[in-house]
Structure formats: C-alpha cells, structure tokens
Design a protein around this motif. Structure first.
Motif, PDB file in Angstrom:
ATOM      1  N   THR A  95       0.826  -1.208   0.000  1.00  0.00           N
ATOM      2  CA  THR A  95       0.000   0.000   0.000  1.00  0.00           C
ATOM      3  C   THR A  95       0.859   1.256   0.000  1.00  0.00           C
ATOM      4  OG1 THR A  95      -1.717  -1.178   1.218  1.00  0.00           O
ATOM      5  CG2 THR A  95      -1.832   1.215   1.227  1.00  0.00           C
ATOM      6  N   LEU A  96       1.960   1.237   0.714  1.00  0.00           N
ATOM      7  CA  LEU A  96       2.816   2.416   0.823  1.00  0.00           C
ATOM      8  C   LEU A  96       3.843   2.536  -0.293  1.00  0.00           C
ATOM      9  CD1 LEU A  96       3.590   2.391   4.639  1.00  0.00           C
ATOM     10  CD2 LEU A  96       2.069   3.933   3.420  1.00  0.00           C
ATOM     11  N   ALA A  97       4.200   1.438  -0.909  1.00  0.00           N
ATOM     12  CA  ALA A  97       5.343   1.427  -1.823  1.00  0.00           C
ATOM     13  C   ALA A  97       5.174   2.362  -3.020  1.00  0.00           C
ATOM     14  CB  ALA A  97       5.612   0.007  -2.306  1.00  0.00           C
ATOM     15  N   ILE A  98       4.075   2.304  -3.709  1.00  0.00           N
ATOM     16  CA  ILE A  98       3.930   3.101  -4.935  1.00  0.00           C
ATOM     17  C   ILE A  98       3.917   4.597  -4.643  1.00  0.00           C
ATOM     18  CG2 ILE A  98       2.511   3.524  -6.990  1.00  0.00           C
ATOM     19  CD1 ILE A  98       3.960   0.793  -6.941  1.00  0.00           C
ATOM     20  N   PRO A  99       3.099   5.098  -3.687  1.00  0.00           N
ATOM     21  CA  PRO A  99       3.149   6.542  -3.419  1.00  0.00           C
ATOM     22  C   PRO A  99       4.520   7.015  -2.930  1.00  0.00           C
ATOM     23  CG  PRO A  99       1.243   5.558  -2.344  1.00  0.00           C
ATOM     24  CD  PRO A  99       2.039   4.450  -2.925  1.00  0.00           C
ATOM     25  N   ILE A 100       5.170   6.211  -2.098  1.00  0.00           N
ATOM     26  CA  ILE A 100       6.502   6.593  -1.619  1.00  0.00           C
ATOM     27  C   ILE A 100       7.500   6.549  -2.772  1.00  0.00           C
ATOM     28  CG2 ILE A 100       8.409   5.838  -0.145  1.00  0.00           C
ATOM     29  CD1 ILE A 100       6.264   5.089   1.926  1.00  0.00           C
ATOM     30  N   GLY A 101       7.364   5.591  -3.662  1.00  0.00           N
ATOM     31  CA  GLY A 101       8.232   5.511  -4.828  1.00  0.00           C
ATOM     32  C   GLY A 101       8.080   6.714  -5.748  1.00  0.00           C
ATOM     33  N   ILE A 102       6.860   7.190  -5.905  1.00  0.00           N
ATOM     34  CA  ILE A 102       6.627   8.380  -6.737  1.00  0.00           C
ATOM     35  C   ILE A 102       7.233   9.616  -6.075  1.00  0.00           C
ATOM     36  CG2 ILE A 102       4.838   9.923  -7.639  1.00  0.00           C
ATOM     37  CD1 ILE A 102       3.140   7.370  -8.096  1.00  0.00           C
ATOM     38  N   LEU A 103       7.051   9.744  -4.776  1.00  0.00           N
ATOM     39  CA  LEU A 103       7.667  10.852  -4.045  1.00  0.00           C
ATOM     40  C   LEU A 103       9.193  10.767  -4.122  1.00  0.00           C
ATOM     41  CD1 LEU A 103       7.350  13.302  -2.173  1.00  0.00           C
ATOM     42  CD2 LEU A 103       7.330  11.705  -0.259  1.00  0.00           C
ATOM     43  N   GLY A 104       9.734   9.561  -3.960  1.00  0.00           N
ATOM     44  CA  GLY A 104      11.179   9.370  -4.069  1.00  0.00           C
ATOM     45  C   GLY A 104      11.702   9.742  -5.444  1.00  0.00           C
ATOM     46  N   LEU A 105      10.947   9.430  -6.489  1.00  0.00           N
ATOM     47  CA  LEU A 105      11.351   9.794  -7.844  1.00  0.00           C
ATOM     48  C   LEU A 105      11.412  11.312  -7.999  1.00  0.00           C
ATOM     49  CD1 LEU A 105      11.916   9.017 -10.837  1.00  0.00           C
ATOM     50  CD2 LEU A 105       9.464   9.297 -11.185  1.00  0.00           C
ATOM     51  N   GLN A 106      10.438  12.011  -7.450  1.00  0.00           N
ATOM     52  CA  GLN A 106      10.431  13.474  -7.554  1.00  0.00           C
ATOM     53  C   GLN A 106      11.618  14.080  -6.814  1.00  0.00           C
ATOM     54  OE1 GLN A 106       8.448  14.802  -9.735  1.00  0.00           O
ATOM     55  NE2 GLN A 106       7.545  12.792 -10.039  1.00  0.00           N
ATOM     56  N   ILE A 107      11.922  13.556  -5.643  1.00  0.00           N
ATOM     57  CA  ILE A 107      13.073  14.049  -4.883  1.00  0.00           C
ATOM     58  C   ILE A 107      14.367  13.751  -5.639  1.00  0.00           C
ATOM     59  CG2 ILE A 107      14.406  13.710  -2.760  1.00  0.00           C
ATOM     60  CD1 ILE A 107      11.658  13.257  -1.369  1.00  0.00           C
ATOM     61  N   LYS A 108      14.458  12.562  -6.203  1.00  0.00           N
ATOM     62  CA  LYS A 108      15.644  12.178  -6.978  1.00  0.00           C
ATOM     63  C   LYS A 108      15.817  13.097  -8.191  1.00  0.00           C
ATOM     64  CE  LYS A 108      17.146   7.961  -9.226  1.00  0.00           C
ATOM     65  NZ  LYS A 108      16.860   6.543  -9.353  1.00  0.00           N
ATOM     66  N   ASN A 109      14.723  13.413  -8.875  1.00  0.00           N
ATOM     67  CA  ASN A 109      14.800  14.319 -10.020  1.00  0.00           C
ATOM     68  C   ASN A 109      15.275  15.704  -9.599  1.00  0.00           C
ATOM     69  OD1 ASN A 109      14.072  12.481 -11.959  1.00  0.00           O
ATOM     70  ND2 ASN A 109      11.898  12.971 -11.868  1.00  0.00           N
ATOM     71  N   LEU A 110      14.782  16.194  -8.472  1.00  0.00           N
ATOM     72  CA  LEU A 110      15.223  17.504  -7.982  1.00  0.00           C
ATOM     73  C   LEU A 110      16.712  17.486  -7.637  1.00  0.00           C
ATOM     74  CD1 LEU A 110      12.227  18.615  -5.736  1.00  0.00           C
ATOM     75  CD2 LEU A 110      12.959  19.613  -7.907  1.00  0.00           C
ATOM     76  N   LEU A 111      17.170  16.412  -7.019  1.00  0.00           N
ATOM     77  CA  LEU A 111      18.595  16.304  -6.723  1.00  0.00           C
ATOM     78  C   LEU A 111      19.419  16.312  -8.004  1.00  0.00           C
ATOM     79  CD1 LEU A 111      18.619  13.677  -3.851  1.00  0.00           C
ATOM     80  CD2 LEU A 111      19.228  16.089  -3.687  1.00  0.00           C
ATOM     81  N   TYR A 112      18.964  15.577  -9.015  1.00  0.00           N
ATOM     82  CA  TYR A 112      19.691  15.563 -10.282  1.00  0.00           C
ATOM     83  C   TYR A 112      19.727  16.957 -10.901  1.00  0.00           C
ATOM     84  CZ  TYR A 112      19.894  10.451 -10.575  1.00  0.00           C
ATOM     85  OH  TYR A 112      20.169   9.130 -10.365  1.00  0.00           O
ATOM     86  N   ILE A 113      18.596  17.643 -10.862  1.00  0.00           N
ATOM     87  CA  ILE A 113      18.534  18.980 -11.462  1.00  0.00           C
ATOM     88  C   ILE A 113      19.530  19.916 -10.792  1.00  0.00           C
ATOM     89  CG2 ILE A 113      17.093  21.045 -11.680  1.00  0.00           C
ATOM     90  CD1 ILE A 113      14.709  19.088 -12.133  1.00  0.00           C
ATOM     91  N   PHE A 114      19.522  19.929  -9.462  1.00  0.00           N
ATOM     92  CA  PHE A 114      20.393  20.865  -8.767  1.00  0.00           C
ATOM     93  C   PHE A 114      21.850  20.429  -8.765  1.00  0.00           C
ATOM     94  CE2 PHE A 114      16.255  22.018  -6.886  1.00  0.00           C
ATOM     95  CZ  PHE A 114      16.238  23.335  -7.305  1.00  0.00           C
ATOM     96  N   LEU A 115      22.127  19.147  -8.572  1.00  0.00           N
ATOM     97  CA  LEU A 115      23.519  18.704  -8.541  1.00  0.00           C
ATOM     98  C   LEU A 115      24.159  18.733  -9.924  1.00  0.00           C
ATOM     99  CD1 LEU A 115      23.411  15.772  -5.983  1.00  0.00           C
ATOM    100  CD2 LEU A 115      24.291  18.070  -5.654  1.00  0.00           C
ATOM    101  N   VAL A 116      23.485  18.161 -10.901  1.00  0.00           N
ATOM    102  CA  VAL A 116      24.041  18.159 -12.259  1.00  0.00           C
ATOM    103  C   VAL A 116      24.037  19.571 -12.822  1.00  0.00           C
ATOM    104  CG1 VAL A 116      23.737  17.281 -14.601  1.00  0.00           C
ATOM    105  CG2 VAL A 116      23.439  15.763 -12.654  1.00  0.00           C
ATOM    106  N   GLY A 117      22.996  20.332 -12.516  1.00  0.00           N
ATOM    107  CA  GLY A 117      22.943  21.726 -12.963  1.00  0.00           C
ATOM    108  C   GLY A 117      24.083  22.549 -12.409  1.00  0.00           C
ATOM    109  N   PHE A 118      24.471  22.262 -11.192  1.00  0.00           N
ATOM    110  CA  PHE A 118      25.583  22.973 -10.563  1.00  0.00           C
ATOM    111  C   PHE A 118      26.905  22.659 -11.257  1.00  0.00           C
ATOM    112  CE2 PHE A 118      29.010  22.977  -7.366  1.00  0.00           C
ATOM    113  CZ  PHE A 118      28.996  24.320  -7.021  1.00  0.00           C
ATOM    114  N   PHE A 119      27.103  21.402 -11.657  1.00  0.00           N
ATOM    115  CA  PHE A 119      28.357  20.987 -12.266  1.00  0.00           C
ATOM    116  C   PHE A 119      28.376  21.156 -13.785  1.00  0.00           C
ATOM    117  CE2 PHE A 119      28.830  18.590  -8.271  1.00  0.00           C
ATOM    118  CZ  PHE A 119      30.096  19.027  -7.924  1.00  0.00           C
ATOM    119  N   ALA A 120      27.266  21.462 -14.422  1.00  0.00           N
ATOM    120  CA  ALA A 120      27.222  21.566 -15.882  1.00  0.00           C
ATOM    121  C   ALA A 120      28.215  22.588 -16.433  1.00  0.00           C
ATOM    122  CB  ALA A 120      25.810  21.877 -16.351  1.00  0.00           C
TER     123      ALA A 120
END
Length: 142
Positions: A95-120
């Motif tokens: 019951t918890l896995a899918i909503p938490i996985g979607i939230l985790g994906l959004q957080i992961k995308n934000l980390l990629y945007i800011f970390l990779v964006g910083f080093f670009a």
C-alpha cells in the motif's frame, strides 16, 4: 526507532547509490533491497517476501524518454521498513510502496537537477579544453 531509520537510510544509500554511482545495476532491485533492509532490521523472511512481491510489481518498469515510473529502491526500502516496524506485513508495504516511490522519484529528479545543474558549467569548460578524463573523475569520484 532512530537506529532503524539510519539502517534503512544506509541500505538505500548503498543499494540505490551503488546502482547510480558505480553502475551496479541489480543492487537497486526490490528483491535485493528488501532482503538487505529485512536483514538489517532483524526480519529477513519478511524482507525477502515483500522484496519479491515488489519485484513483481516493478519487474517490467522501463523509463523511456520523459516517462518516469516510481523509484523502486526507495519504495521497497520504506515499504519493508514500515511492514517490519509496524507489523502489518505485505499489505502495509504494498500500500505504501507506490506513493513513496513516486515521491522518491520526484526528490531524486530535484537532486539531479540541482547537482548536475551545478556541475554543468564545470563540465562544459573541461570538455572545451579537451579534458574528458576529468569529467569522468568529477562525475564518478574516481
């Protein structure tokens, strides 16, 4: 409770981070993460059962283009941890896995945007000078 949360965080860092940073592609599969979290929390059997159930859910997930599915590693780790600590079993985890996985994906995308964006800009300067080996060193920490 805090020690258990730290153990789950370490397992996610090792399994998901190992897959992302070191290229170990099978470490972030639910069957592996479920087993690791179950082992660290003292209930390997529940970890394997829930990991196998979530492996069946995420088995055919392939991210193509801009379409992104829920992040299976974080979903499994948190689902297994809740199932073991609350005692709800697979019902709680699934019951918890899918909503938490979607939230985790959004957080992961934000980390990629800011970390990779910083080093670009750094990567662009190194590429313009022909120093591709330093880009690999910066990106992978080698």
């Amino acid at each position: 409770m805090l020690v258990q949360a730290i153990l789950v965080a370490i397992s996610v860092f090792i399994c998901v981070g190992g897959a992302e940073l070191a290229g170990l592609t099978m470490l972030n599969r639910p069957i592996v993460i479920g087993s690791v979290v179950g082992l660290l929390l003292g209930d390997l059997n529940t970890g394997i059962l829930i990991g196998a159930s979530l492996e069946a859910v995420f088995m055919g997930v392939v991210n193509i283009g801009g379409a992104q599915a829920a992040e299976p590693g974080i979903a499994t780790a948190v689902g297994v941890a809740f199932a073991i600590m609350v005692g709800g079993g697979a019902k709680v985890a699934l019951t918890l896995a899918i909503p938490i996985g979607i939230l985790g994906l959004q957080i992961k995308n934000l980390l990629y945007i800011f970390l990779v964006g910083f080093f670009a800009p750094v990567f662009d300067k190194l590429a313009a000078r022909g120093e591709e080996h330093k880009i690999v060193t910066l990106h992978f920490g080698l």
